[in-house]
Design an enzyme around this catalytic site. Sequence first.
Site, PDB file in Angstrom:
ATOM      1  N   ASP A 137     -48.929  19.992  78.014  1.00 42.50           N
ATOM      2  CA  ASP A 137     -48.090  19.121  77.201  1.00 42.50           C
ATOM      3  C   ASP A 137     -47.499  19.896  76.025  1.00 42.50           C
ATOM      4  O   ASP A 137     -46.349  19.707  75.655  1.00 42.50           O
ATOM      5  CB  ASP A 137     -48.903  17.937  76.676  1.00 42.50           C
ATOM      6  CG  ASP A 137     -49.249  16.955  77.773  1.00 42.50           C
ATOM      7  OD1 ASP A 137     -48.654  17.065  78.861  1.00 42.50           O
ATOM      8  OD2 ASP A 137     -50.116  16.096  77.548  1.00 42.50           O
ATOM      9  N   LYS A 148     -51.199   8.705  69.316  1.00 43.92           N
ATOM     10  CA  LYS A 148     -50.374   8.813  70.528  1.00 43.92           C
ATOM     11  C   LYS A 148     -51.248   9.289  71.680  1.00 43.92           C
ATOM     12  O   LYS A 148     -51.572  10.468  71.788  1.00 43.92           O
ATOM     13  CB  LYS A 148     -49.211   9.777  70.305  1.00 43.92           C
ATOM     14  CG  LYS A 148     -48.252   9.871  71.490  1.00 43.92           C
ATOM     15  CD  LYS A 148     -47.105  10.813  71.156  1.00 43.92           C
ATOM     16  CE  LYS A 148     -46.122  10.897  72.320  1.00 43.92           C
ATOM     17  NZ  LYS A 148     -46.734  11.476  73.529  1.00 43.92           N
TER      18      LYS A 148
END
Length: 733
Positions: A24, A110
């Site tokens: 990511d 998140k």
Amino acid sequence: MRLAKQIARANRLYHAEDAPEISDAEYDALVRRNAELEAAFPHLIRADSPSALVGHEVAASPLGKVAHEVRMMSLDNAFTDEEVGEFVARVRRFLALGDDAEVAMTAEDKIDGLSCSLRYENGKLVRAATRGDGQVGEDVTANVAHIADIPQELRWGQHHPPTPSSEEEGEQFALFKAPSSLEEGVGGGGPTEQPPEVLEIRGEVYMAKSDFLALNAAQEAKGDKLFANPRNAAAGSLRQKDASVTAARPLRFLAHGWGAASDVPAASQYEMMQKIARWGVPVSPLLVRCTSTADLLAHYRSIGQQRPNLPYDIDGVVYKVDRLDWQERLGFVAKAPRWGMAHKFPAERAETTLEAIDIQVGRTGKLTPVGRLKPVLVGGVTVTNVTLHNRDEIGRLGLRVGDRIVLQRAGDVIPQVVENLTREEPRDPYHFPDHCPECASEAVAEEGEVDVRCTAGLICPAQRVERLKHFVGRPALDIEGLGEKTIVEFYQLGWLNSPADIFRLRKRRSDIVGREGWKDKSVDNLLAAIEAKRSPDAARLLFGLGIRHIGAVTARDLLKRFVTLPALRAVAEATHSSPDGGGGPAQLVEGHPPADGLPPRSGEEAIAELLSIDGVGPVVVEALADFFHEPHNVAVWEDLLSEVSPPDYIVETKASAVAGKIVVFTGKLETMSRDEAKAQAEALGARAAGSVSAKTGLVVAGPGAGTKLKQAAALGIEVIDEAAWAEIVKNAG
């Protein structure tokens, strides 16, 4: 640039195949690098820029497809405190708020999971879908039935707080301490009203860290493939054809928002999230409401400190404007809301050896260097490749094969080289090629550009194949079944050399049937998908041609103005009659009449007409002019339009009194910002312009209006005040 292709590939592997090659943080670094380059060099923005795309299209799948009633957007990212401050400042500017006006926002962790939308009707779950490309996702209704966090029926009348998946998880959350100045996180008790008749709750399906480790231990014991990370495990578990596989996996869910709703019984994001929690859907216990930028950053740092102890993986903190009426006014840009932002955590670094430098040739002929690395673990992900961007970047870092380098992963995406540890060691420098490795044609950098490009165009095999792949891709014609492998196969057979050849494949049906992997049904499905694009969206077709600097958004802006492709071609050709484009009277290609049937334009008029479009600058004008000045391009264009018939490009807008008019805003706007006013005009079918001319249909004047107001009076143009404009907006159908 190669970044677009890398990001597109990463999106496909991550969102559609659950098989990411990069972390990511590496992906965020690619997106970040792309955004930085586009901001610094707007004239170099590529046609295939990923900045307007969300997720990835739903690939062929045993799961059904679901069209989202309300598009599932992504979020823009921030990486520094300054960017967060600028985000808040942009909100103030757009809403025309004073510096002392409170701008409350929610802030929450998140989660690194798989986005999922849950549709409830009369309180009962009727459908669940993945995000997909934001517009179409996969139907996972049967699978989410096995996720304990997701209720099959919402409850109301009394709050039931979300429960930890284990005693350990409860202890981990208990470790978290929010800054004392912030409001308490979601979780207050008390009764709540019945949920709306229709409500789509959106959030993340995830796997707790402890559950992930246990799952991988079980996989290893059985000799099965291990999952790369919890997100990959969650995505692979949810997107199973056999729901019993999902049932055996310990998946969780946390809500972070909502989509379609028959009613939103709240005035703020924070209040609505509290209601969702009270209806029985888990919401992050770290969600708080902040009233200042300082509070946002304090919460970000608190979450960052506790990140290792949280029960699930997170990669940042999400901020959202709290007032829902402000969210509505702020609206959206290409792929993200103006009212939200993800504040990512800092990059991770590692050292390794640069073992080779390969050169890849992209669709536009750009030569992109890719570093092949001695595998290194960065933030839990093994990295073997890194983009080196261009010749200048290699020179700046003094890179050579064999150097020890430092990699950085910003926000868990593809890494970038930040330091060369051995640049002072005596060794021959790396020589960037001056000829294309694919076709041996000369490779040069245009004046003022850093990119080295092959000069062969469609003659170059790499460019021809890449352009065809771009043409059939999701943002362009989106021809299902005509993937990379098929394009390469048909190109090598000599069947595909130009976009028009795609529509002639029906003549080769008998040749295709019987080839490996091709049977009657699969061939007929492919040909049917091609035939379905005989009347393509004109903006997608224009974007698909891969004209430099004509991205998806610019293509739409151009077609909004010119409506048809022949009309656009006519004005682009006319630009060559200007002194800058060759001088002399308007020149018509091969003596044909203007393609739009209008009287010939002078070059100056054509250029001015193009430049009057928001988002179109000199670089785009030059790119269009150059494209239609090249006979080979005109031949490709005409050949393609002999096979397809795109309808006029008509943008759906609200019926209003200003539809089709050019509107000019002047003076000080007191109830909205200039950006909001322009957005309103476009939504009403009007076009906002920056100057008054004989073509102007309406002038909206605020206090302090000067020259433009005088020009409007001299030309007899209608002038109204801001209140009258608000009435037009209110009465629009």
